[in-house]
Write a protein that holds these residues in place. Structure first.
Motif, PDB file in Angstrom:
ATOM      1  N   LEU A  27      16.973  -4.703 -35.822  1.00 44.74           N
ATOM      2  CA  LEU A  27      15.515  -4.654 -35.877  1.00 44.74           C
ATOM      3  C   LEU A  27      15.045  -3.251 -35.495  1.00 44.74           C
ATOM      4  O   LEU A  27      15.326  -2.766 -34.403  1.00 44.74           O
ATOM      5  CB  LEU A  27      14.911  -5.689 -34.929  1.00 44.74           C
ATOM      6  N   LYS A  28      14.316  -2.645 -36.404  1.00 47.09           N
ATOM      7  CA  LYS A  28      13.908  -1.257 -36.223  1.00 47.09           C
ATOM      8  C   LYS A  28      12.708  -0.994 -37.125  1.00 47.09           C
ATOM      9  O   LYS A  28      12.562  -1.632 -38.167  1.00 47.09           O
ATOM     10  CB  LYS A  28      15.065  -0.334 -36.594  1.00 47.09           C
ATOM     11  N   GLN A  29      11.838  -0.079 -36.714  1.00 46.17           N
ATOM     12  CA  GLN A  29      10.711   0.312 -37.548  1.00 46.17           C
ATOM     13  C   GLN A  29      10.650   1.822 -37.698  1.00 46.17           C
ATOM     14  O   GLN A  29      11.147   2.563 -36.842  1.00 46.17           O
ATOM     15  CB  GLN A  29       9.386  -0.183 -36.938  1.00 46.17           C
ATOM     16  N   VAL A  30      10.002   2.250 -38.795  1.00 45.90           N
ATOM     17  CA  VAL A  30       9.785   3.674 -39.024  1.00 45.90           C
ATOM     18  C   VAL A  30       8.291   3.968 -38.997  1.00 45.90           C
ATOM     19  O   VAL A  30       7.466   3.132 -39.375  1.00 45.90           O
ATOM     20  CB  VAL A  30      10.387   4.148 -40.369  1.00 45.90           C
ATOM     21  N   ASP A  31       7.952   5.167 -38.539  1.00 51.10           N
ATOM     22  CA  ASP A  31       6.573   5.647 -38.534  1.00 51.10           C
ATOM     23  C   ASP A  31       6.258   6.156 -39.940  1.00 51.10           C
ATOM     24  O   ASP A  31       6.865   7.131 -40.398  1.00 51.10           O
ATOM     25  CB  ASP A  31       6.426   6.768 -37.502  1.00 51.10           C
ATOM     26  N   PRO A  32       5.322   5.524 -40.664  1.00 52.27           N
ATOM     27  CA  PRO A  32       5.109   5.914 -42.064  1.00 52.27           C
ATOM     28  C   PRO A  32       4.603   7.342 -42.233  1.00 52.27           C
ATOM     29  O   PRO A  32       4.922   7.990 -43.234  1.00 52.27           O
ATOM     30  CB  PRO A  32       4.081   4.883 -42.565  1.00 52.27           C
ATOM     31  N   PRO A  60      16.866  16.040 -42.977  1.00 49.64           N
ATOM     32  CA  PRO A  60      18.012  15.171 -42.710  1.00 49.64           C
ATOM     33  C   PRO A  60      17.709  14.155 -41.611  1.00 49.64           C
ATOM     34  O   PRO A  60      16.757  14.308 -40.829  1.00 49.64           O
ATOM     35  CB  PRO A  60      19.104  16.153 -42.264  1.00 49.64           C
ATOM     36  N   PHE A  61      18.548  13.128 -41.524  1.00 48.95           N
ATOM     37  CA  PHE A  61      18.259  12.015 -40.628  1.00 48.95           C
ATOM     38  C   PHE A  61      18.224  12.425 -39.159  1.00 48.95           C
ATOM     39  O   PHE A  61      17.320  12.020 -38.426  1.00 48.95           O
ATOM     40  CB  PHE A  61      19.290  10.898 -40.830  1.00 48.95           C
ATOM     41  N   GLY A  62      19.190  13.212 -38.704  1.00 51.03           N
ATOM     42  CA  GLY A  62      19.215  13.607 -37.298  1.00 51.03           C
ATOM     43  C   GLY A  62      17.936  14.304 -36.865  1.00 51.03           C
ATOM     44  O   GLY A  62      17.288  13.881 -35.891  1.00 51.03           O
ATOM     45  N   PRO A  63      17.526  15.374 -37.547  1.00 47.16           N
ATOM     46  CA  PRO A  63      16.253  16.007 -37.220  1.00 47.16           C
ATOM     47  C   PRO A  63      15.051  15.075 -37.388  1.00 47.16           C
ATOM     48  O   PRO A  63      14.068  15.179 -36.649  1.00 47.16           O
ATOM     49  CB  PRO A  63      16.183  17.181 -38.192  1.00 47.16           C
ATOM     50  N   ALA A  64      15.121  14.148 -38.347  1.00 49.18           N
ATOM     51  CA  ALA A  64      14.021  13.195 -38.533  1.00 49.18           C
ATOM     52  C   ALA A  64      13.865  12.303 -37.303  1.00 49.18           C
ATOM     53  O   ALA A  64      12.738  11.989 -36.888  1.00 49.18           O
ATOM     54  CB  ALA A  64      14.256  12.344 -39.777  1.00 49.18           C
ATOM     55  N   VAL A  65      14.984  11.896 -36.724  1.00 49.54           N
ATOM     56  CA  VAL A  65      14.928  11.098 -35.500  1.00 49.54           C
ATOM     57  C   VAL A  65      14.291  11.905 -34.374  1.00 49.54           C
ATOM     58  O   VAL A  65      13.446  11.408 -33.627  1.00 49.54           O
ATOM     59  CB  VAL A  65      16.333  10.599 -35.113  1.00 49.54           C
ATOM     60  N   ARG A  66      14.686  13.155 -34.246  1.00 48.94           N
ATOM     61  CA  ARG A  66      14.084  13.999 -33.208  1.00 48.94           C
ATOM     62  C   ARG A  66      12.588  14.216 -33.454  1.00 48.94           C
ATOM     63  O   ARG A  66      11.827  14.463 -32.510  1.00 48.94           O
ATOM     64  CB  ARG A  66      14.825  15.343 -33.135  1.00 48.94           C
ATOM     65  N   GLN A  67      12.195  14.083 -34.704  1.00 49.61           N
ATOM     66  CA  GLN A  67      10.783  14.204 -35.069  1.00 49.61           C
ATOM     67  C   GLN A  67      10.004  12.921 -34.760  1.00 49.61           C
ATOM     68  O   GLN A  67       8.773  12.909 -34.828  1.00 49.61           O
ATOM     69  CB  GLN A  67      10.698  14.546 -36.560  1.00 49.61           C
ATOM     70  N   VAL A 115      10.791   9.696 -36.284  1.00 46.63           N
ATOM     71  CA  VAL A 115      10.626   8.848 -37.461  1.00 46.63           C
ATOM     72  C   VAL A 115      10.824   7.373 -37.128  1.00 46.63           C
ATOM     73  O   VAL A 115      10.208   6.503 -37.761  1.00 46.63           O
ATOM     74  CB  VAL A 115      11.563   9.298 -38.600  1.00 46.63           C
ATOM     75  N   MET A 116      11.669   7.062 -36.155  1.00 48.51           N
ATOM     76  CA  MET A 116      11.835   5.680 -35.720  1.00 48.51           C
ATOM     77  C   MET A 116      10.895   5.426 -34.547  1.00 48.51           C
ATOM     78  O   MET A 116      10.843   6.224 -33.607  1.00 48.51           O
ATOM     79  CB  MET A 116      13.277   5.406 -35.318  1.00 48.51           C
ATOM     80  N   CYS A 117      10.152   4.334 -34.612  1.00 51.48           N
ATOM     81  CA  CYS A 117       9.113   4.111 -33.617  1.00 51.48           C
ATOM     82  C   CYS A 117       9.169   2.708 -33.029  1.00 51.48           C
ATOM     83  O   CYS A 117       9.855   1.823 -33.542  1.00 51.48           O
ATOM     84  CB  CYS A 117       7.735   4.376 -34.222  1.00 51.48           C
TER      85      CYS A 117
END
Length: 300
Positions: free
Chosen positions: A217-222, A234-241, A243-245
């Motif tokens: 169970l996980k959500q993303v910030d649109p 890329p995914f790693g930098p997106a996480v640091r940004q 993207v998952m909330c």
């Protein structure tokens, strides 16, 4: 009216505490993870990256047991699209995880395909699309893995579609499922990763429900996701940004996903994950507490 989700067993994982690697100075110590996940109201946990939690079965059983926790699954990373040449190396890793998973009384191994971009440096290390031959290797390798773990350890594999891997989008997930034996290969639906890659979790459950044996169970910030897509981040930098909330702030809405999973009529783990590596050590627990409260409000 809240639906009773009595077929779903809710838990959390080291990932929700910012843990991506067996050993990393930016991660919380494993003792703190176990203390806090139990205090947050969860009963079930995953092992996380092999070596983060103690790998001695007796010690790990004592550590989780005295905190009132139980293990739902182990996790492995594989690159089976590269063909038979990688089998022995893959199996050496999988076998260790399988032994610990079985010793903890769990019945699942979550299998994550290898990244085509490095998760630390974001450097592209392989083409993002597989050739027809690589797809055949991937399907046959996963079937072999499923058979070996079922016959040798009594474990089921659930393959985890993941951003920046070759099993990510609706098209790729469907192709993978259509190419593999349902008796050997199940699916771990990660609602956040599937949304990140443009997929509809409810539609996937309704279309391939018999293949889905496990949920993350996980959500993303649109808004962040739109920026990630616009810049090809890329995914790693997106996480640091970010993207998952934290739910319920993102997508997909979890209530319809949980209801669709409940309708399948089978017992299933629903493990909370919120990618946020790296993160301040005090950040995860309050989010975990709020998320558990939110899921109880959904009926889980």
């Amino acid at each position: 009216m809240t639906v009773t989700l009595d077929r779903l067993r809710v838990g959390s994982a080291p990932d929700s505490w910012g843990v991506w690697f067996p050993d990393d100075p930016q991660q919380v110590p494993w003792q703190r993870f176990l203390d806090e996940v139990a205090a947050s109201g969860y009963e079930w946990i995953e092992l996380g990256p092999y070596g983060y939690l103690p790998v001695d079965p007796a010690r790990l059983a004592d550590e989780v047991g005295r905190r009132g926790l139980r293990v739902s699954a182990g996790t492995v990373f594989t690159a089976l699209h590269r063909g038979p040449a990688v089998w022995e190396e893959t199996w050496a890793h999988v076998r260790r995880v399988a032994e610990l998973t079985r010793a903890m009384g769990a019945e699942h191994v979550v299998v994550i395909p290898s990244f085509w971009r490095d998760d630390r440096t974001a450097r592209e290390i392989e083409p993002p699309e597989l050739t027809a031959g690589q797809w055949r290797h991937l399907a046959s390798g996963m079937e072999r893995l499923g058979r070996e773990l079922r016959d040798g350890y009594g474990l089921d594999i659930v393959v985890h579609p993941h951003a920046d891997t070759h099993i990510d989008t609706e098209e790729h997930v469907g192709r993978f499922l259509d190419a593999t034996d349902p008796d050997l290969v199940g699916l771990c639906l990660d609602t956040g990763h599937y949304a990140y890659c443009g997929g509809d979790s409810v539609k996937l459950i309704e279309t391939y429900g018999e293949r889905i044996g496990y949920l993350h169970l996980k959500q993303v910030d649109p808004e962040v996701l739109a920026d990630v897509r616009a810049h090809g981040t890329p995914f790693g930098p997106a996480v640091r940004q970010g993207v998952m909330c934290e739910p319920p702030r993102g997508v997909p809405a979890l209530e319809p996903v949980l209801a669709a999973a409940q309708k399948l009529g089978v017992d299933m783990f629903a493990i909370v994950e919120q990618d946020m590596y790296p993160c301040p050590p005090e950040q995860p627990m309050p989010i975990a507490v709020r998320t558990r409260r939110y899921l109880r409000g959904c009926g889980a």
